[in-house]
Motif scaffolding. Sequence first.
Motif, PDB file in Angstrom:
ATOM      1  N   GLY A 142       0.800  -1.216   0.000  1.00 40.04           N
ATOM      2  CA  GLY A 142       0.000   0.000   0.000  1.00 40.04           C
ATOM      3  C   GLY A 142       0.833   1.266   0.000  1.00 40.04           C
ATOM      4  O   GLY A 142       1.961   1.290  -0.484  1.00 40.04           O
ATOM      5  N   HIS A 143       0.278   2.326   0.549  1.00 44.14           N
ATOM      6  CA  HIS A 143       0.893   3.652   0.561  1.00 44.14           C
ATOM      7  C   HIS A 143       1.807   3.764   1.785  1.00 44.14           C
ATOM      8  O   HIS A 143       1.356   3.594   2.918  1.00 44.14           O
ATOM      9  CB  HIS A 143      -0.215   4.710   0.607  1.00 44.14           C
ATOM     10  N   ILE A 144       3.076   4.060   1.551  1.00 48.02           N
ATOM     11  CA  ILE A 144       4.069   4.104   2.617  1.00 48.02           C
ATOM     12  C   ILE A 144       4.735   5.470   2.582  1.00 48.02           C
ATOM     13  O   ILE A 144       5.272   5.872   1.555  1.00 48.02           O
ATOM     14  CB  ILE A 144       5.138   3.002   2.421  1.00 48.02           C
ATOM     15  N   GLU A 145       4.716   6.166   3.708  1.00 49.57           N
ATOM     16  CA  GLU A 145       5.341   7.481   3.794  1.00 49.57           C
ATOM     17  C   GLU A 145       6.439   7.468   4.839  1.00 49.57           C
ATOM     18  O   GLU A 145       6.234   6.979   5.943  1.00 49.57           O
ATOM     19  CB  GLU A 145       4.301   8.553   4.138  1.00 49.57           C
ATOM     20  N   GLY A 146       7.594   8.018   4.474  1.00 51.45           N
ATOM     21  CA  GLY A 146       8.702   8.170   5.402  1.00 51.45           C
ATOM     22  C   GLY A 146       9.701   7.035   5.330  1.00 51.45           C
ATOM     23  O   GLY A 146       9.335   5.868   5.228  1.00 51.45           O
ATOM     24  N   GLN A 147      10.967   7.404   5.370  1.00 51.10           N
ATOM     25  CA  GLN A 147      12.047   6.422   5.310  1.00 51.10           C
ATOM     26  C   GLN A 147      12.018   5.484   6.512  1.00 51.10           C
ATOM     27  O   GLN A 147      12.244   4.279   6.377  1.00 51.10           O
ATOM     28  CB  GLN A 147      13.394   7.142   5.231  1.00 51.10           C
ATOM     29  N   GLU A 148      11.746   5.992   7.691  1.00 52.07           N
ATOM     30  CA  GLU A 148      11.741   5.138   8.884  1.00 52.07           C
ATOM     31  C   GLU A 148      10.583   4.148   8.857  1.00 52.07           C
ATOM     32  O   GLU A 148      10.733   3.004   9.306  1.00 52.07           O
ATOM     33  CB  GLU A 148      11.739   5.973  10.161  1.00 52.07           C
ATOM     34  N   THR A 149       9.435   4.555   8.331  1.00 55.34           N
ATOM     35  CA  THR A 149       8.320   3.620   8.164  1.00 55.34           C
ATOM     36  C   THR A 149       8.732   2.496   7.225  1.00 55.34           C
ATOM     37  O   THR A 149       8.491   1.312   7.497  1.00 55.34           O
ATOM     38  CB  THR A 149       7.075   4.345   7.605  1.00 55.34           C
ATOM     39  N   LEU A 150       9.382   2.855   6.131  1.00 59.78           N
ATOM     40  CA  LEU A 150       9.866   1.868   5.173  1.00 59.78           C
ATOM     41  C   LEU A 150      10.907   0.955   5.829  1.00 59.78           C
ATOM     42  O   LEU A 150      10.859  -0.270   5.680  1.00 59.78           O
ATOM     43  CB  LEU A 150      10.466   2.571   3.955  1.00 59.78           C
ATOM     44  N   ARG A 151      11.831   1.528   6.567  1.00 61.09           N
ATOM     45  CA  ARG A 151      12.883   0.745   7.228  1.00 61.09           C
ATOM     46  C   ARG A 151      12.269  -0.272   8.203  1.00 61.09           C
ATOM     47  O   ARG A 151      12.658  -1.438   8.235  1.00 61.09           O
ATOM     48  CB  ARG A 151      13.850   1.671   7.957  1.00 61.09           C
ATOM     49  N   ASN A 152      11.286   0.153   8.987  1.00 58.72           N
ATOM     50  CA  ASN A 152      10.619  -0.760   9.921  1.00 58.72           C
ATOM     51  C   ASN A 152       9.886  -1.871   9.185  1.00 58.72           C
ATOM     52  O   ASN A 152       9.900  -3.027   9.620  1.00 58.72           O
ATOM     53  CB  ASN A 152       9.668   0.006  10.835  1.00 58.72           C
ATOM     54  N   MET A 153       9.258  -1.537   8.082  1.00 52.61           N
ATOM     55  CA  MET A 153       8.551  -2.536   7.276  1.00 52.61           C
ATOM     56  C   MET A 153       9.529  -3.570   6.722  1.00 52.61           C
ATOM     57  O   MET A 153       9.245  -4.772   6.724  1.00 52.61           O
ATOM     58  CB  MET A 153       7.811  -1.836   6.134  1.00 52.61           C
ATOM     59  N   MET A 154      10.686  -3.116   6.277  1.00 54.13           N
ATOM     60  CA  MET A 154      11.644  -4.016   5.632  1.00 54.13           C
ATOM     61  C   MET A 154      12.355  -4.932   6.627  1.00 54.13           C
ATOM     62  O   MET A 154      12.954  -5.931   6.214  1.00 54.13           O
ATOM     63  CB  MET A 154      12.661  -3.217   4.823  1.00 54.13           C
TER      64      MET A 154
END
Length: 127
Positions: free
Chosen positions: A38-50
Amino acid sequence: MDTREVVDSYYRLANAGDWDAWCDLFAAEQVMDEQLAGHIEGQETLRNMMKGFPDMYASFANRPQHIVVDGDEAAVVSRISAVTSSGGRIEANVANYFRVTGGRITYMANFHDTVPFRAALTPEGDK
């Protein structure tokens, strides 16, 4: 890095499984429209997801087939070949769009058939 170098690094780091360095390619305020997540905002949100990504896949490869760069934008057609941690196989063609500003990905969107990913999303899909 210019746009081509960023895009090349995106695939090189993904294929190496270096997800922390991969996340560093994105701007702090990046926006991603990801077909499955889905829609992902922010590098830290992405980092936590990964952080959970390595647990989902026993192997993962995303190999570019065709790359077009125009200034700060790029489009890539690639092929994902993966095996889930439970043994489900995934083969899917993907199209990614990138916008790069100041050597960082500020926007990215991907498009692919979601059916091959059922193995990664639900245990029933592994059968």
